[in-house]
Design a protein around this motif. Structure first.
Motif, PDB file in Angstrom:
ATOM      1  N   GLN A   6      -8.602   7.235  -0.088  1.00  0.00           N
ATOM      2  CA  GLN A   6      -7.613   7.840  -0.594  1.00  0.00           C
ATOM      3  C   GLN A   6      -6.261   7.995   0.215  1.00  0.00           C
TER       4      GLN A   6
ATOM      5  N   ARG B 249       2.627   1.557  -9.808  1.00  0.00           N
ATOM      6  CA  ARG B 249       3.127   2.353 -10.887  1.00  0.00           C
ATOM      7  C   ARG B 249       3.159   1.325 -12.150  1.00  0.00           C
TER       8      ARG B 249
ATOM      9  N   SER C 153      -1.655   8.664 -12.421  1.00  0.00           N
ATOM     10  CA  SER C 153      -1.867   9.362 -11.194  1.00  0.00           C
ATOM     11  C   SER C 153      -1.205  10.680 -11.382  1.00  0.00           C
TER      12      SER C 153
ATOM     13  N   ARG D 159      -2.671   6.515  -0.899  1.00  0.00           N
ATOM     14  CA  ARG D 159      -1.206   7.224  -0.814  1.00  0.00           C
ATOM     15  C   ARG D 159      -0.416   6.524   0.380  1.00  0.00           C
TER      16      ARG D 159
ATOM     17  N   TRP E 228       1.230   3.823  -1.930  1.00  0.00           N
ATOM     18  CA  TRP E 228       2.067   4.306  -2.967  1.00  0.00           C
ATOM     19  C   TRP E 228       3.711   4.615  -1.993  1.00  0.00           C
TER      20      TRP E 228
ATOM     21  N   GLN F  24      -0.341   1.192 -13.587  1.00  0.00           N
ATOM     22  CA  GLN F  24      -0.705   2.313 -14.307  1.00  0.00           C
ATOM     23  C   GLN F  24       0.161   2.357 -15.808  1.00  0.00           C
TER      24      GLN F  24
END
Length: 263
Positions: free
Chosen positions: A109, A126, A159, A113, A116, A129
């Motif tokens: 996780q 991005r 997300s 992060r 990102w 997704q």
């Protein structure tokens, strides 16, 4: 929901196969960098644990005449030589902790992060997704589902940050704005996707156009993944070479200075 379960399963199989192919390509590309990191790490440990301490004993008589970076390197080497059992125990403890499932999930996780926040990597995640969202929206729209219920159904594909944007997009469409306007204002498009959404609105084939958007970005992601995997190995080799080169140069720098002073 669309009464097209067979088509949905076929699409899922194609999507899962695509992901498995991409994962296999990334794993294959990561084998060489992993070996490079392992060998480079062993070389650095050998230099820091054996070679650097030997140079430290040679330079003891020079005292404060050593360059600052060389002194720091030699001190690190002496610390590794003196406390190597403790360092080895700490490394083993870290490996045991890292093997626990909860720790792996937490680290994963954190890495997600962090990825990102990296501009290039975050943008690719991005787009990845958004591609899933467009593909599912296209299937729902072709199956006769209205746009607002379809947007509610695809929320789980995004997300948390993108889910908030999708909520705003859904609200904007309910208020009467066009799909392209709402998606552009919500930041859920790319330059290509926005133009294709406008074409879909004018031609009345929004479902088909969303599937074309997803197909375009799938091909783009595949090209980017191939380019990134080919570039990662040489960059990693360059980094490991620089680290080893810096250690060697700092070890021999006092000798160079001593030679210059004798001349």
């Amino acid at each position: 929901r669309t009464s097209g379960l067979g088509e949905a399963l076929v699409r899922y199989i194609a999507y899962a196969s695509q992901l498995e192919t991409l994962r296999g390509r990334l794993v294959s590309a990561a084998i060489y960098p992993a070996l490079l990191v392992a060998v480079g790490g062993l070389v650095i440990l050998f230099l820091m644990g054996y070679v650097v301490p030997r140079f430290s004993h040679i330079y003891e008589d020079m005292g404060g005449n050593l360059p600052l970076l060389s002194r720091l390197l030699l001190q690190w080497g002496l610390a590794v030589e003196r406390y190597w059992p403790l360092l080895l125990g700490l490394a083993a403890a870290l490996v045991m902790v890292a093997m626990q499932g909860s720790v792996r999930r937490m680290v994963a996780q954190r890495l997600v992060r962090l990825m990102w926040r990296i501009p290039a990597m975050g943008e690719r995640m991005r787009v990845f997704q958004l591609t899933r969202m467009y593909r599912t929206l296209g299937m729902l729209l072709l199956g006769g589902i209205a746009i607002v219920p379809a947007l509610d159904m695809v929320t789980g594909l995004l997300s948390a940050a993108l889910q908030t944007r999708l909520t705003n997009v859904t609200k904007s469409i309910r208020e009467g704005n066009t799909i392209s306007q709402a998606f552009e204002a919500g930041g859920l498009t790319t330059a290509v996707a926005l133009r294709m959404l406008r074409v879909g609105e004018r031609a009345g084939n929004m479902g088909e156009m969303m599937e074309r958007i997803a197909a375009f970005h799938d091909e783009e992601m595949a090209r980017w993944a191939e380019w990134a995997t080919r570039l990662f190995g040489p960059l990693l080799m360059l980094l490991m070479g620089l680290l080893i080169g810096v250690i060697v140069v700092l070890m021999y720098l006092p000798i160079f200075q001593l030679t210059e002073s004798i001349r």
